[in-house]
Design an enzyme around this catalytic site. Structure first.
Site: not given
Ligand code: MG
Length: 344
Positions: A60, A123, A158, A246, A252, A285, A287
């Protein structure tokens, strides 16, 4: 006679210091290994704490996977490590392996050329469902990069809450580590832990039998507080080594709840235990977790006006921690320059 001998000694000292001069971070620390709860330098035996940046999912934000951006992170942000976060599912490596490999190799090659460390991050949230694909990928990476001390392998970003350390994550990790060790006997492997890499004590109770393996702890300061630092501390007391591959300054989810006060508490904790950490993330992005404002140049060269409030906090902390380390290299480069001048 005495003067000749003195001259010889001086020339020897200049020569030796020139030979051993370290002009990059990786030359300074060399091969990294795990010793108890610490990551240590092969050259000095000292504990090494790397502080750097994670990139965003490669499928992305692939435009940021370039050498020029890596140069900005090293030279302007003073990052000693960069994490290349190769998306696996959702349009990533599982569907477009050739395309994603090009991006990862671009970043890894740039970090090697620039003498900093790089994490090859698989990832994924459900990597244990397809260990064969991960084994193939990491065998290829280890074959290509296993002789470079720059490289660390993060084999499972994760694992979700429903997974089991004993039944899913650990058996997966053992297979992938075996694939890596076929080609690379020593570079550090970092293994994710259950519940988005929070349940590190579960790994500590049943660790993997590989001496250069560390375990992933992720935190987002807007969500994860003292209870997660207590979890980390408990895991280290059981003897495992942690790497925060990370972290975020916010909620979160990656958005809202920007919390610089809690982030500072985390920095103090990480520094106390010399735990290495990378911020999520280099992305534009829209955010809270993004270090860059929308529309920022993917090739780096950013000014502070391009950074978000999270980006500014993270960059400032990184420069404070890492600039003194880079400054020791600059001095060494000066030694080399002086030597060259003397030759003329
Ligand atoms: Mg190696």
């Amino acid at each position: 006679m005495f003067l000749k001998r003195l001259l010889f000694i001086i020339i020897s000292i200049v020569f030796i210091s020139g030979v051993s001069a370290q002009s990059t971070i990786v030359e300074k620390y060399g091969q990294l290994t795990v010793k108890g709860t610490a990551m240590v330098s092969a050259t000095s035996g000292d504990t090494v704490q790397l502080v750097g940046m994670s990139l965003f999912w490669s499928q992305w934000m692939g435009q940021f996977y370039n050498a020029s951006m890596v140069k900005t992170l090293r030279d302007d942000w003073k990052a000693t490590v960069v994490r290349a976060a190769m998306g696996v599912e959702m349009g990533g490596y599982s569907e477009n392996p050739a395309e994603e490999l090009i991006k990862i190799r671009e970043v890894v090659d740039a970090c090697i050329a620039k003498g900093i460390y790089v994490i090859i991050d698989y990832h994924s949230h459900e990597a244990h469902k397809n260990p064969e694909m991960a084994k193939k990928f990491f065998a290829e990476m280890a074959k290509r990069y296993g002789t470079y001390p720059n490289v660390l392998y993060e084999i499972y970003n994760e694992p979700l809450q429903y997974t089991s350390w004993n039944k899913d994550i650990k058996p997966y990790a053992e297979q992938v580590i075996a694939a890596i060790r076929t080609y690379d006997p020593d570079n550090i492997v970092i293994v994710g832990t259950r519940q988005w890499s929070q349940k590190v004590t579960e790994a500590a109770i049943n660790p993997i039998a590989d001496k250069n393996t560390m375990y992933t702890l992720h935190f987002y300061a807007g969500t994860h507080k003292q209870w997660l630092r207590d979890e980390a501390k408990a895991a280290m007391e059981k003897g495992i080594a942690l790497f925060v591959t990370e972290y975020g300054t916010c909620d979160a989810s990656g958005n809202n709840n920007y919390d610089p006060v809690e982030t500072q508490l985390w920095f103090e904790f990480l520094d106390q235990y010399k735990i290495s950490y990378c911020n999520w993330s280099i992305a534009d992005k829209d955010e809270t977790a993004s270090a860059l404002k929308p529309g920022s140049n993917a090739y780096g060269g950013w000014s502070d006006s391009d950074l978000t409030e999270s980006g500014l906090l993270v960059k400032e902390n990184m420069i404070m921690k890492n600039k003194p380390i880079f400054d020791t290299l600059v001095k060494n480069e000066k030694v080399k320059v002086n030597k060259e001048k003397k030759k003329k």
